[in-house]
Design an enzyme around this catalytic site. Structure first.
Site, PDB file in Angstrom:
ATOM      1  N   ASP A   1       0.700  -1.037  -0.384  1.00  0.00           N
ATOM      2  CA  ASP A   1      -0.293   0.549  -0.153  1.00  0.00           C
ATOM      3  C   ASP A   1       0.926   1.051   0.153  1.00  0.00           C
ATOM      4  OD1 ASP A   1      -2.176   1.432   0.125  1.00  0.00           O
ATOM      5  OD2 ASP A   1      -2.649   1.936   2.315  1.00  0.00           O
TER       6      ASP A   1
ATOM      7  N   ASP B   1      -2.123   7.385  -6.105  1.00  0.00           N
ATOM      8  CA  ASP B   1      -1.805   5.734  -4.711  1.00  0.00           C
ATOM      9  C   ASP B   1      -2.913   4.606  -5.780  1.00  0.00           C
ATOM     10  OD1 ASP B   1      -2.664   4.108  -2.846  1.00  0.00           O
ATOM     11  OD2 ASP B   1      -4.607   4.740  -2.158  1.00  0.00           O
TER      12      ASP B   1
END
Length: 449
Positions: free
Chosen positions: A114, A329
């Site tokens: 992540d 992201d």
């Protein structure tokens, strides 16, 4: 000039804890402090998370919903910058898994990879409370390279919610997430192994009390953000501050995986590369901030200014200019834009696309078109500072039903996020030391490691 397309049935890349057999995870290591490995798609044949009763369209809409859920956790960072570390993501809804090893002898660690989180953590023995996991549970007592991090150490001071044990000087961490998932345990250092390369003294969380919505096929989380405790930051000079990934828009029948690389293997170069600056003077440091100047639809350019559109994140952070106005992201599926700018963009698209405008029957996306075979999508370009990223139709529209195509950007009143659908079939390279993010149009299905 319009691009005439017949959009393929799209399967979203999702690495939630739900895969990983070593045989399916190919890792290559070079002698120049670089390595590459597969990112296993949730719905690919390599993954064991696919539920046969769900359709491609169901999984697509589920991924869209996860984007809105993830956005809410970005928004929670506006409360205080320090508390942001407690609620950045819902771990069970992360989008990618990595497979590495921890300890001596090494034990497999399968964690959500992540870019919107920092701390690396895995479940550890003994468990006060642990969720069920398929991988072997890490036992620090059996590792010869495991060491607790004392309370006086710098990594402990960098955790907002850290305490000292009542009977020892070990730094204890506690992370909680917006869906009431949590992990608690000891901050420690350990040897991490990727392929045949061992990296000593990596700080991580050894979780003895963990619960919530975690999937049993994984064992923790691998933070790739910009904060001091992320894997990328800790590897630092070893990889020259570089990592890259190439995300494949797979169908269920494809056996091609996405790739992530570190070090010299992560350098993005050659024809077609465009680069933009990372904005480093914003908080929290976890996130990778870029500056988006405009978005063009065909020849019509829409200037992007978050101050003009009153983004909450800009006003609360005290940002006086337009720098660092969007986060890139890999873990968010959709792209989020300020509501006012999004409305302007939608108006232009409505005039440019000759198809019946309809509502998304799932109530997730705002702009959809009905067509039996295809739609004609105008060229859409994201103009970052110094880098014009020309998006393909698959980066901006998805076929969500047999005759329904929806725009995969959405409005937000807080954070703007450049999501992973917009990044598919680009080799995206992060050079932390050089302060840049680069994009290279790439057929990611043909990229080898």
């Amino acid at each position: 000039m319009a691009l005439h397309i017949a959009l393929p049935l799209l399967t979203i890349i999702c690495f939630i804890p739900g895969f990983c057999f070593t045989a399916a995870s190919r890792v290559s290591i070079s002698k120049t402090n670089s390595f590459s490995t597969d990112l296993i798609q949730r719905d690919s044949p390599f993954s064991h998370t696919t539920i046969p009763s769900t359709t491609h369209y169901d999984r697509l809409h589920n991924a869209f919903r996860r984007s809105f859920s993830r956005l809410s956790h970005y928004q929670s960072t506006l409360v205080t910058q320090k508390s942001a570390i407690q609620s950045r993501i819902i771990p069970s809804e992360g989008e990618y898994l990595m497979n590495i090893s921890i300890g001596t002898p090494p034990i497999q660690l399968i964690g959500i990879a992540d870019t919107g989180s920092d701390l690396i953590w895995t479940q550890c023995k003994p468990c006060t409370e642990c969720f069920k996991q398929t991988p072997t549970l890490f036992d620090p007592a059996k590792s010869t390279t495991y060491h607790d991090v004392p309370c006086s150490a710098k990594p402990c001071a960098e955790l907002y919610q850290a305490t000292c044990g009542s009977h020892h000087d070990t730094c204890m961490y506690s992370y909680s997430y917006g869906d009431r998932s949590y992990t608690k345990g000891d901050l420690a250092s350990e040897t991490f192994t990727v392929g045949s390369t061992s990296i000593p003294k990596i700080v991580f969380g050894c979780g003895h009390d963990n619960g919530g919505t975690f999937d049993e096929s994984g064992s923790g989380l691998i933070g790739l953000g910009g904060g001091s405790l992320s894997l990328v930051t800790q590897l630092g000079k070893t990889i020259g501050g570089k990592f890259s990934y190439c995300l494949v828009p797979l169908s269920a029948e494809s056996y091609v995986t996405s790739k992530i690389s570190f070090g010299s293997a992560a350098v993005v170069s050659g024809n077609g590369v465009v680069s933009t600056s990372l904005v480093s003077n914003k908080d929290p440091k976890t996130y990778y901030y870029l500056t988006l100047e405009a978005i063009s639809v065909g020849k019509q350019r829409l200037v992007y200014d978050t101050n003009h559109y009153n983004m909450t994140s800009s006003s609360k952070a005290g940002v006086a200019d337009n720098e660092g106005n969007i986060i890139i992201d890999s873990g968010t599926t959709l792209t989020f834009l300020p509501a006012g700018f999004y409305d302007d963009l939608v108006q232009v698209l409505e005039k440019s696309i000759e198809a019946e405008k309809v509502s998304d029957p799932k109530g997730v996306l705002s702009l959809c078109f009905r067509s039996e075979s295809s739609i004609s999508v105008p060229a859409i370009t994201a103009h970052f500072t110094g880098a014009d990223v020309v998006l393909n139709p698959l980066n901006t529209f998805a076929k969500v039903e047999d005759d329904l195509f929806c725009f995969t950007m959405a409005p937000s009143t807080d954070f703007a996020i450049f999501g992973n659908l917009a990044q598919m079939n680009f080799l995206v390279g992060y050079d932390i030391d050089g302060g840049t993010v680069s994009f290279k149009p790439t057929d990611c299905s043909r990229l080898t490691i």
